[in-house]
Motif scaffolding. Structure first.
Motif, mmCIF file in Angstrom:
data_model
loop_
_atom_site.group_PDB
_atom_site.id
_atom_site.type_symbol
_atom_site.label_atom_id
_atom_site.label_comp_id
_atom_site.label_asym_id
_atom_site.label_seq_id
_atom_site.Cartn_x
_atom_site.Cartn_y
_atom_site.Cartn_z
ATOM 1 N N ARG A 164 0.838 -1.205 0.000
ATOM 2 C CA ARG A 164 0.000 0.000 0.000
ATOM 3 C C ARG A 164 0.873 1.255 0.000
ATOM 4 O O ARG A 164 0.523 2.266 -0.615
ATOM 5 N N PHE A 165 2.024 1.185 0.655
ATOM 6 C CA PHE A 165 2.920 2.342 0.732
ATOM 7 C C PHE A 165 3.633 2.589 -0.599
ATOM 8 O O PHE A 165 3.836 3.734 -1.009
ATOM 9 N N ILE A 166 4.022 1.514 -1.311
ATOM 10 C CA ILE A 166 4.836 1.655 -2.517
ATOM 11 C C ILE A 166 4.023 1.637 -3.810
ATOM 12 O O ILE A 166 4.568 1.897 -4.883
ATOM 13 N N GLU A 167 2.725 1.354 -3.716
ATOM 14 C CA GLU A 167 1.928 1.009 -4.894
ATOM 15 C C GLU A 167 2.036 2.018 -6.027
ATOM 16 O O GLU A 167 2.145 1.657 -7.192
ATOM 17 N N HIS A 168 2.015 3.298 -5.723
ATOM 18 C CA HIS A 168 2.017 4.313 -6.776
ATOM 19 C C HIS A 168 3.306 5.134 -6.780
ATOM 20 O O HIS A 168 3.326 6.261 -7.282
ATOM 21 N N ARG A 169 4.375 4.570 -6.259
ATOM 22 C CA ARG A 169 5.657 5.267 -6.243
ATOM 23 C C ARG A 169 6.503 4.859 -7.447
ATOM 24 O O ARG A 169 6.204 3.894 -8.140
ATOM 25 N N GLN A 174 11.361 2.772 -10.656
ATOM 26 C CA GLN A 174 12.815 2.805 -10.821
ATOM 27 C C GLN A 174 13.506 2.925 -9.467
ATOM 28 O O GLN A 174 14.427 2.150 -9.155
ATOM 29 N N LYS A 175 13.058 3.851 -8.651
ATOM 30 C CA LYS A 175 13.664 4.030 -7.329
ATOM 31 C C LYS A 175 13.418 2.816 -6.431
ATOM 32 O O LYS A 175 14.292 2.424 -5.651
ATOM 33 N N LEU A 176 12.226 2.222 -6.546
ATOM 34 C CA LEU A 176 11.920 1.053 -5.721
ATOM 35 C C LEU A 176 12.820 -0.122 -6.068
ATOM 36 O O LEU A 176 13.335 -0.826 -5.186
ATOM 37 N N LEU A 177 13.051 -0.359 -7.361
ATOM 38 C CA LEU A 177 13.881 -1.487 -7.778
ATOM 39 C C LEU A 177 15.346 -1.245 -7.438
ATOM 40 O O LEU A 177 16.064 -2.176 -7.049
ATOM 41 N N VAL A 178 15.812 -0.010 -7.580
ATOM 42 C CA VAL A 178 17.185 0.315 -7.184
ATOM 43 C C VAL A 178 17.369 0.086 -5.685
ATOM 44 O O VAL A 178 18.335 -0.550 -5.241
ATOM 45 N N ALA A 179 16.426 0.604 -4.898
ATOM 46 C CA ALA A 179 16.531 0.458 -3.445
ATOM 47 C C ALA A 179 16.457 -1.004 -3.022
ATOM 48 O O ALA A 179 17.208 -1.453 -2.147
ATOM 49 N N PRO A 205 6.585 -7.560 -6.285
ATOM 50 C CA PRO A 205 5.447 -6.996 -7.030
ATOM 51 C C PRO A 205 5.857 -5.877 -7.976
ATOM 52 O O PRO A 205 5.263 -5.709 -9.049
ATOM 53 N N THR A 206 6.883 -5.102 -7.600
ATOM 54 C CA THR A 206 7.323 -4.003 -8.462
ATOM 55 C C THR A 206 7.902 -4.544 -9.755
ATOM 56 O O THR A 206 7.615 -4.040 -10.851
#
Length: 430
Positions: free
Chosen positions: A278-283, A286-291, A328-329
């Motif tokens: 729920r926190f990452i769903e619309h972020r 690119q940044k999520l996969l790098v992190a 999921p990302t």
């Protein structure tokens, strides 16, 4: 957080998804509840049947090789025959082959049937992922993939405990139990899931849609880059089941200690997958996969400094968070880069990256630990995580965000009449 707030969070996490998704989710949960062979194959061969560890390793490797082979074949079947027929064929053949494996006596027969089980048990994955992409709106896909991943881990966690008790009683009962649950899964698909494969527009004047073949996937530079990065990330995560137990054993810890440490992984996924999603769903993906790549790599790298169960558990918490974000990302990115009428082949190639990693990771862990020591293995995971993070950053530069028009892309909201046979398959080869 109050009970009312928690209820609201859960309601928002599961609302808005089509009924067909929940039947697909239920079939995933049932399937993972029966995951006996993948969990207890080594113990079955060494403790119950008395075979050597090397033979058990060969059988497990053949099981993984079967997954590599079937990933591509099932991807083609998913596009040509349809999602539903592929799932039904895969699940029915899995039930048969798993039951057959429990009765095999000769080593060659065990090895051959283990290869068959690996092929059949992995064959439904491209179809499941393609169907999920078909029936879920683009803006809900990350949430849907997260819920499906949550079901996988919940089912696997419950099955590991239950199968442990079954194995103490009778290993054959475990094989037959998995076969039975897989058949239940097939029945759910047959009764509740309609075919979801999008039809090509063959009307006069329609723009001709290019044929998607395996060669098309392999020539897609950006997509194959994502597949390669998926392979690197898979090598890292797989060390939790191949490198970590060996390293802890060499450090003087017991199998029970390893069980307590790795249990943290499943527990955190079950507890945190939904709220984190729920926190990452619309972020920004690119940044999520790098992190997540950095968290995975350095989470495992920190294992080199672990000297107690508590510190080992802390490292597991770090790379589990990476797993919760990455899965999921990355699945959402894979669907985003896949053409509608080639989702099966694209998903098959993506699934193959994890299957190949399951073959390479044990060899990598064994070679590095034997030659250089476990600390070098953990340093290697840090390097792999860094390379993957840089790769995600480079590959996703310039990738346009999904526009409102893209989000309005057609996805079947209402079920169509179920049909066991394939819908009109595109012409041409694989």
């Amino acid at each position: 957080m109050s009970v009312a707030t928690m209820r609201q969070a859960v309601r928002e996490s599961v609302s808005g998804l089509p009924r067909a998704f929940w039947w697909l989710w239920a079939s995933t949960l049932v399937n993972r509840l029966g995951a006996f062979v993948a969990t207890f194959m080594t113990l079955y061969l060494t403790q119950d049947r008395g075979y050597s560890a090397s033979f058990a390793g060969l059988v497990v490797a053949l099981h993984g090789l079967g997954g590599v082979i079937s990933s591509l074949v099932a991807g083609v079947m998913t596009d040509r025959l349809g999602r539903r027929p592929t799932m039904l064929a895969a699940q029915a053949s899995t039930a048969f082959s798993v039951a057959l494996l429990g009765f095999m006596e000769h080593p060659a027969a065990i090895a051959a049937v283990a290869l068959l089980v690996g092929m059949t048990s992995n064959a439904s994955r491209p179809a499941v992922q393609a169907m999920m992409a078909d029936i879920v709106r683009p803006e809900d896909r990350v949430r849907a993939f997260a819920l499906n991943y949550w079901a996988i881990n919940l089912g696997f966690g419950v099955s590991a405990v239950a199968a442990g008790f079954v194995a103490e009683y009778n290993y054959l009962a475990g094989f037959l139990g998995e076969a039975a649950l897989t058949l239940v899964c097939a029945i759910l698909v047959f009764i509740k899931l309609p075919e979801s494969r999008p039809e090509r527009d063959l009307s006069a004047g329609a723009v001709a849609e290019p044929e998607v073949r395996l060669g098309t996937v392999l020539r897609d530079g950006r997509y194959m880059g994502v597949v390669g990065l998926s392979f690197l990330v898979s090598l890292i995560f797989t060390q939790g089941s191949v490198g970590l137990p060996v390293a802890m054993g060499e450090a003087g810890f017991t199998p029970g200690d390893y069980g307590l440490v790795v249990m943290v992984n499943g527990l955190l996924i079950v507890v945190l997958q939904i709220p984190v999603t729920r926190f990452i769903e619309h972020r920004d993906p690119q940044k999520l996969l790098v992190a997540s790549a950095l968290l995975a790599g350095y989470g495992f790298a920190m294992t080199a400094f672990a000297g107690s169960i508590a510190v080992y558990a802390l490292t597991v918490c770090i790379w589990t968070l990476a797993e919760i974000v990455n899965s999921p990302t990355q699945m959402g990115l894979v669907v985003r880069l896949s053409p509608v009428h080639g989702r099966g082949r694209y998903q098959g190639v993506y699934t193959m990256s994890w299957s190949v990693a399951s073959l390479v990771a044990p060899l990598m862990a064994g070679f590095v630990i034997d030659r250089h020591g476990a600390d070098w293995l953990w340093a290697a995971t840090g390097v792999l995580g860094t390379v993957a993070a840089v790769g995600y950053w480079v590959l996703m530069r310039g990738l346009p965000r999904e526009t409102p028009a893209a989000k309005a892309a057609p996805a079947p909201a209402a079920p169509v009449a179920p049909a066991v046979g394939p819908t009109s398959a595109p012409a041409g080869g694989a």
